[in-house]
Design a protein around this motif. Structure first.
Motif, PDB file in Angstrom:
ATOM      1  N   ASN A   1      -9.134  -7.026 -10.751  1.00  0.00           N
ATOM      2  CA  ASN A   1      -8.891  -8.069 -11.763  1.00  0.00           C
ATOM      3  C   ASN A   1      -7.564  -8.795 -11.565  1.00  0.00           C
ATOM      4  N   SER A   2      -6.980  -8.706 -10.378  1.00  0.00           N
ATOM      5  CA  SER A   2      -5.737  -9.444 -10.108  1.00  0.00           C
ATOM      6  C   SER A   2      -6.047 -10.917  -9.935  1.00  0.00           C
ATOM      7  N   ARG A   3      -5.020 -11.728 -10.153  1.00  0.00           N
ATOM      8  CA  ARG A   3      -5.117 -13.175 -10.028  1.00  0.00           C
ATOM      9  C   ARG A   3      -4.136 -13.648  -8.953  1.00  0.00           C
TER      10      ARG A   3
ATOM     11  N   LYS B   1      -2.799  -8.199   5.356  1.00  0.00           N
ATOM     12  CA  LYS B   1      -3.695  -7.709   4.320  1.00  0.00           C
ATOM     13  C   LYS B   1      -2.843  -7.065   3.230  1.00  0.00           C
ATOM     14  N   THR B   2      -3.246  -7.290   1.988  1.00  0.00           N
ATOM     15  CA  THR B   2      -2.490  -6.804   0.845  1.00  0.00           C
ATOM     16  C   THR B   2      -3.418  -6.108  -0.134  1.00  0.00           C
ATOM     17  N   GLN B   3      -2.972  -4.975  -0.649  1.00  0.00           N
ATOM     18  CA  GLN B   3      -3.708  -4.235  -1.663  1.00  0.00           C
ATOM     19  C   GLN B   3      -3.285  -4.719  -3.045  1.00  0.00           C
TER      20      GLN B   3
ATOM     21  N   ASN C   1     -12.242  -8.670  -3.885  1.00  0.00           N
ATOM     22  CA  ASN C   1     -12.049  -7.936  -2.647  1.00  0.00           C
ATOM     23  C   ASN C   1     -12.538  -8.770  -1.462  1.00  0.00           C
ATOM     24  N   GLY C   2     -11.716  -8.866  -0.422  1.00  0.00           N
ATOM     25  CA  GLY C   2     -12.084  -9.590   0.783  1.00  0.00           C
ATOM     26  C   GLY C   2     -11.710 -11.057   0.790  1.00  0.00           C
ATOM     27  N   ASP C   3     -11.172 -11.586  -0.322  1.00  0.00           N
ATOM     28  CA  ASP C   3     -10.756 -12.994  -0.353  1.00  0.00           C
ATOM     29  C   ASP C   3      -9.653 -13.255   0.662  1.00  0.00           C
TER      30      ASP C   3
ATOM     31  N   MET D   1      -8.268  -3.317  -4.489  1.00  0.00           N
ATOM     32  CA  MET D   1      -8.978  -4.246  -3.639  1.00  0.00           C
ATOM     33  C   MET D   1      -8.020  -4.770  -2.578  1.00  0.00           C
ATOM     34  N   GLU D   2      -8.587  -5.332  -1.531  1.00  0.00           N
ATOM     35  CA  GLU D   2      -7.771  -5.838  -0.430  1.00  0.00           C
ATOM     36  C   GLU D   2      -8.064  -7.325  -0.204  1.00  0.00           C
ATOM     37  N   VAL D   3      -6.996  -8.122  -0.082  1.00  0.00           N
ATOM     38  CA  VAL D   3      -7.129  -9.548   0.232  1.00  0.00           C
ATOM     39  C   VAL D   3      -6.285  -9.853   1.458  1.00  0.00           C
TER      40      VAL D   3
END
Length: 74
Positions: free
Chosen positions: A26-28, A20-22, A61-63, A1-3
């Motif tokens: 389920n990452s926190r 942007k970071t991959q 994703n997208g946060d 996912m990307e935030v």
């Protein structure tokens, strides 16, 4: 996912302002802190999508995640 990650104040030194970071699903928030090697003692405030959260907050994703050091009387 990307935030999307935003750093403020001293946390930018030697790093970046926004990027942007991959991350794995389920990452926190703490996983993001560790990935960018942010010193925990310098992270006073964390926001996800403009809401103050704890380091254990799950990410989606997208946060947009913002980290700020202590400012003023914090």
């Amino acid at each position: 996912m990307e935030v999307n990650v935003r750093l403020f104040g001293d946390l930018r030194e030697g790093r970046f302002e926004q990027q942007k970071t991959q991350l794995e699903e389920n990452s926190r928030v703490i996983d993001l802190i560790n990935k960018h090697q942010l010193p925990l003692e310098k992270v006073a405030v964390c926001f996800v999508n403009n809401h103050s959260v704890e380091f254990g907050q799950p990410l989606q994703n997208g946060d947009t995640v913002a980290f700020s050091p202590p400012i003023g009387g914090m």
